[in-house]
Design a protein around this motif. Structure first.
Motif, short mmCIF file in Angstrom:
data_model
loop_
_atom_site.label_atom_id
_atom_site.label_comp_id
_atom_site.label_asym_id
_atom_site.label_seq_id
_atom_site.Cartn_x
_atom_site.Cartn_y
_atom_site.Cartn_z
N CYS A 55 -22.91 -17.17 -44.02
CA CYS A 55 -23.47 -16.03 -43.15
C CYS A 55 -23.95 -15.15 -44.13
N LEU A 109 -16.67 -11.71 -37.54
CA LEU A 109 -17.95 -11.34 -37.03
C LEU A 109 -18.28 -11.68 -35.51
N ASN A 110 -18.53 -10.71 -34.56
CA ASN A 110 -19.25 -11.34 -33.35
C ASN A 110 -18.25 -12.33 -32.65
N ASP A 111 -17.14 -12.05 -32.92
CA ASP A 111 -15.64 -13.12 -32.28
C ASP A 111 -16.16 -14.50 -32.58
N ARG A 112 -17.02 -14.86 -33.54
CA ARG A 112 -17.31 -16.31 -33.83
C ARG A 112 -16.86 -16.58 -35.26
#
Length: 162
Positions: A151, A119-122
């Motif tokens: 999350c 998710l969200n490159d994080r």
């Protein structure tokens, strides 16, 4: 439907109840016999005798011993019954935890994020922790801070309007 362990506990509990009924019945009969016995003193012995169901005369001491045996049997059966109750509670707890894990696994398999692990490159999603009406909570790994996080992902219904 309950498993074999629950069935075995039920069989053992029935056996204990049956044995307890037999001991209770025998103890009541013994007490009734003691209350209504023909007590006679033998001329050559200094012992009190009572009519006995064993085909011979029993001393009051023997009857008292038998009553004590019945009491000990009742105590043993109560202890066994208590152990069975504790075991049944433990099995119920294990069963509920297992059902909960099965539901969580099912929800994870049905999740719309099962194929989108990043998710969200994080946040790298590890596994589903729980699911509610409008959101899912995942255990995830934060790739920037190098720690585990939770999350919560809210889902909006496409049919909803402002």
């Amino acid at each position: 439907e309950d498993g074999e362990a629950f069935k075995e506990l039920a069989v053992r509990q029935n056996a204990i109840m049956k044995e307890r009924d037999e001991v209770d019945r025998a103890r009541k009969a013994l007490q009734k016999q003691v209350r209504s016995m023909n007590v006679a003193r033998t001329p050559d012995e200094d012992v009190w005798l009572a009519a006995s169901p064993y085909g011979r005369e029993a001393t009051t001491e023997e009857l008292a011993e038998q009553d004590e045996i019945y009491k000990l049997q009742q105590q043993r059966l109560k202890l066994e019954e208590s152990d069975l109750f504790k075991r049944k509670e433990q099995l119920e707890l294990e069963k509920n935890l297992h059902i909960r894990e099965l539901k969580r696994t099912r929800d994870e398999d049905r999740s719309m994020f099962r194929d989108h692990r990043l998710l969200n490159d994080r946040y790298f999603l590890l596994n589903l922790l729980g699911k509610g009406g409008f959101s899912e909570v995942y255990k995830a790994f934060d790739l920037r801070e190098y720690r585990e996080v939770a999350c919560k992902i809210h889902q909006l219904n496409v049919q909803w309007t402002d």
